[in-house]
Design a protein around this motif. Structure first.
Motif, PDB file in Angstrom:
ATOM      1  N   GLN A  44      41.649  34.937  36.748  1.00 20.51           N
ATOM      2  CA  GLN A  44      42.112  36.581  35.576  1.00 20.51           C
ATOM      3  C   GLN A  44      41.369  36.834  35.494  1.00 20.51           C
ATOM      4  N   ALA A  45      40.007  36.411  34.702  1.00 19.44           N
ATOM      5  CA  ALA A  45      39.235  36.548  33.896  1.00 19.44           C
ATOM      6  C   ALA A  45      37.852  37.470  35.128  1.00 19.44           C
ATOM      7  N   THR A  46      37.354  36.625  35.891  1.00 22.30           N
ATOM      8  CA  THR A  46      36.826  36.699  37.448  1.00 22.30           C
ATOM      9  C   THR A  46      36.826  38.023  37.463  1.00 22.30           C
ATOM     10  N   ALA A  47      38.622  38.162  37.596  1.00 24.72           N
ATOM     11  CA  ALA A  47      39.154  40.020  38.906  1.00 24.72           C
ATOM     12  C   ALA A  47      38.460  40.829  37.366  1.00 24.72           C
ATOM     13  N   GLN A  48      38.689  40.817  35.915  1.00 24.48           N
ATOM     14  CA  GLN A  48      38.413  41.416  35.315  1.00 24.48           C
ATOM     15  C   GLN A  48      37.369  41.715  35.206  1.00 24.48           C
ATOM     16  N   ALA A  49      36.375  40.890  35.383  1.00 21.88           N
ATOM     17  CA  ALA A  49      35.106  41.001  34.607  1.00 21.88           C
ATOM     18  C   ALA A  49      34.090  41.760  36.702  1.00 21.88           C
ATOM     19  N   GLY A  50      34.848  41.437  37.537  1.00 21.79           N
ATOM     20  CA  GLY A  50      34.786  42.753  38.219  1.00 21.79           C
ATOM     21  C   GLY A  50      33.411  41.705  39.737  1.00 21.79           C
ATOM     22  N   LEU A  52      35.073  39.455  41.084  1.00 22.52           N
ATOM     23  CA  LEU A  52      36.012  38.889  42.815  1.00 22.52           C
ATOM     24  C   LEU A  52      36.703  40.610  43.198  1.00 22.52           C
ATOM     25  N   ASP A  53      36.685  41.198  44.215  1.00 23.97           N
ATOM     26  CA  ASP A  53      36.550  41.766  44.615  1.00 23.97           C
ATOM     27  C   ASP A  53      38.146  42.260  44.693  1.00 23.97           C
ATOM     28  N   PRO A  54      38.974  42.684  44.305  1.00 21.30           N
ATOM     29  CA  PRO A  54      40.738  43.088  44.411  1.00 21.30           C
ATOM     30  C   PRO A  54      40.780  43.130  45.722  1.00 21.30           C
ATOM     31  N   ALA A  55      40.329  43.853  46.600  1.00 19.81           N
ATOM     32  CA  ALA A  55      40.501  43.583  48.165  1.00 19.81           C
ATOM     33  C   ALA A  55      40.668  42.277  49.143  1.00 19.81           C
ATOM     34  N   LYS A  56      39.339  41.661  48.346  1.00 23.64           N
ATOM     35  CA  LYS A  56      40.120  40.322  48.841  1.00 23.64           C
ATOM     36  C   LYS A  56      40.273  39.465  48.257  1.00 23.64           C
ATOM     37  N   LEU A  57      40.040  39.698  46.841  1.00 15.31           N
ATOM     38  CA  LEU A  57      41.571  37.757  46.210  1.00 15.31           C
ATOM     39  C   LEU A  57      42.047  39.121  45.191  1.00 15.31           C
ATOM     40  N   PRO A  58      42.831  39.684  44.846  1.00 18.26           N
ATOM     41  CA  PRO A  58      44.007  39.985  44.093  1.00 18.26           C
ATOM     42  C   PRO A  58      43.521  39.651  42.257  1.00 18.26           C
ATOM     43  N   PRO A  59      44.163  39.933  41.032  1.00 16.60           N
ATOM     44  CA  PRO A  59      43.908  39.200  40.397  1.00 16.60           C
ATOM     45  C   PRO A  59      45.902  38.757  40.355  1.00 16.60           C
ATOM     46  N   PRO A  60      45.788  37.551  39.643  1.00 11.74           N
ATOM     47  CA  PRO A  60      47.251  36.761  39.165  1.00 11.74           C
ATOM     48  C   PRO A  60      48.331  37.930  38.743  1.00 11.74           C
ATOM     49  N   THR A  61      47.674  38.901  38.490  1.00  9.08           N
ATOM     50  CA  THR A  61      48.565  39.987  37.391  1.00  9.08           C
ATOM     51  C   THR A  61      49.208  40.689  38.423  1.00  9.08           C
ATOM     52  N   ASP A  62      48.621  41.175  39.883  1.00  9.00           N
ATOM     53  CA  ASP A  62      48.600  42.111  41.190  1.00  9.00           C
ATOM     54  C   ASP A  62      49.615  41.289  41.986  1.00  9.00           C
ATOM     55  N   VAL A  63      49.371  39.766  41.975  1.00  9.04           N
ATOM     56  CA  VAL A  63      50.187  39.217  42.879  1.00  9.04           C
ATOM     57  C   VAL A  63      51.672  38.972  41.859  1.00  9.04           C
ATOM     58  N   LEU A  64      51.351  38.838  41.015  1.00  9.87           N
ATOM     59  CA  LEU A  64      52.972  38.526  40.278  1.00  9.87           C
ATOM     60  C   LEU A  64      53.482  40.339  40.712  1.00  9.87           C
ATOM     61  N   ALA A  65      52.761  41.009  40.147  1.00 12.43           N
ATOM     62  CA  ALA A  65      54.138  42.652  40.253  1.00 12.43           C
ATOM     63  C   ALA A  65      53.832  42.590  41.534  1.00 12.43           C
ATOM     64  N   ALA A  66      53.361  41.418  42.771  1.00 10.58           N
ATOM     65  CA  ALA A  66      53.972  42.284  44.081  1.00 10.58           C
ATOM     66  C   ALA A  66      54.773  41.266  44.550  1.00 10.58           C
ATOM     67  N   GLY A  67      55.014  40.663  43.573  1.00 13.23           N
ATOM     68  CA  GLY A  67      56.655  39.249  43.684  1.00 13.23           C
ATOM     69  C   GLY A  67      57.559  39.813  42.880  1.00 13.23           C
TER      70      GLY A  67
END
Length: 277
Positions: A44-50, A52-67
């Motif tokens: 989550q921290a690396t995704a928020q810091a930019g 990780l590219d969200p298009a390639k590996l979204p943060p856990p919060t986005d995955v949870l929202a999709a679920g």
């Protein structure tokens, strides 16, 4: 001290180390969650810091929202039910067939001669590579997916059942025979308890191989299930749904392994193995 008194005292001595406070045992279980939670926080921290590219590996919060979104409209539940049914059918068929043939080859010389060479040759074939042939034989329906799971589950159970029986000390069987036990009684009281630890190892490996086979089967020719959901999400670049499917598969694998471990502890309560300190 009589033999009966000695036998009664031995379990009491062995149970002493197990009498640890419940809080300490709970602490051990909680400690097993440290690494997974730390990885989630890092993700989550690396995704928020930019990083990780969200298009390639979204943060856990986005995955949870999709679920949550897919669970709310019933999509996730329907696909999950499809996958669980296929896995259960394939594991049951492959596991039972492997137990029967493994016991036949392990207990009888004629079974060993007729069954084991064929199985040893067949296990060298990559069963996932049989998908095109299975489609030609069985079509693209449920039969192909269930067969893939059954093939994935068969070989670990067969090999461990066979090895578990053959690794039993022959002197124990001879002693049981000398004591007047019949063939069925020797199997029940000597062979079965001696082979069960290896059988459970085979079952745990079979569950892992079965879930892997199901992923491939549902992605190659799926019309439902978690694998189909992931492939459909890939077409629309919904990476969060793809990651969600992977996490659900991982959770199902962990839950099935946990059930087997609990069952193993109950059925093999008599066994005292080395414990980590």
């Amino acid at each position: 001290m009589s033999v009966a008194e000695t036998d009664a005292a031995i379990p009491a001595t062995r149970e002493a180390p197990a009498g640890k406070p419940a809080g300490r045992r709970a602490g051990f279980r909680t400690r097993r969650l440290i690494t997974p939670l730390a990885l989630l926080v890092l993700w989550q921290a690396t995704a928020q810091a930019g990083v990780l590219d969200p298009a390639k590996l979204p943060p856990p919060t986005d995955v949870l929202a999709a679920g949550r979104r897919l669970a709310a409209d019933g999509t996730l539940g329907g696909y999950l039910a499809d996958s669980v049914q296929r896995a259960a059918a394939g594991l049951l068929i492959g596991g039972l067939l492997a137990l029967a043939l493994g016991a036949l080859a392990g207990l009888l010389r004629i079974g060993d001669d007729l069954v084991d060479p064929t199985v040893q040759m067949a296990r060298m074939l990559p069963h996932l590579g049989l998908v095109p042939l299975l489609i030609i034989w069985l079509g693209i329906g449920e039969s192909t997916k269930i067969t893939l799971v059954a093939l994935g589950a068969f070989f670990p159970v067969y090999l461990n059942t066979y090895a578990g029986i053959r690794d039993i000390d022959e002197r124990l069987v001879e002693a049981a025979k000398t004591c007047g036990l019949s063939a069925l009684e020797r199997i029940r009281h000597v062979v079965l308890p001696g082979a069960l630890p290896a059988v459970f190892i085979g079952l745990r490996l079979a569950f892992a191989a079965g879930w892997l086979s199901l992923v491939v089967g549902e992605q190659v020719n799926g019309d439902g299930g978690l694998g189909f959901m992931m492939m459909e999400a890939r077409e629309f670049s919904q990476t969060d749904v793809v990651v969600l499917g992977l996490l659900v598969y991982a959770t199902l694998g962990l839950l099935s392994d946990l059930v087997l471990r609990v069952l193993e502890r109950r059925l093999l309560a008599w066994r005292r193995g080395l414990r980590a300190t």
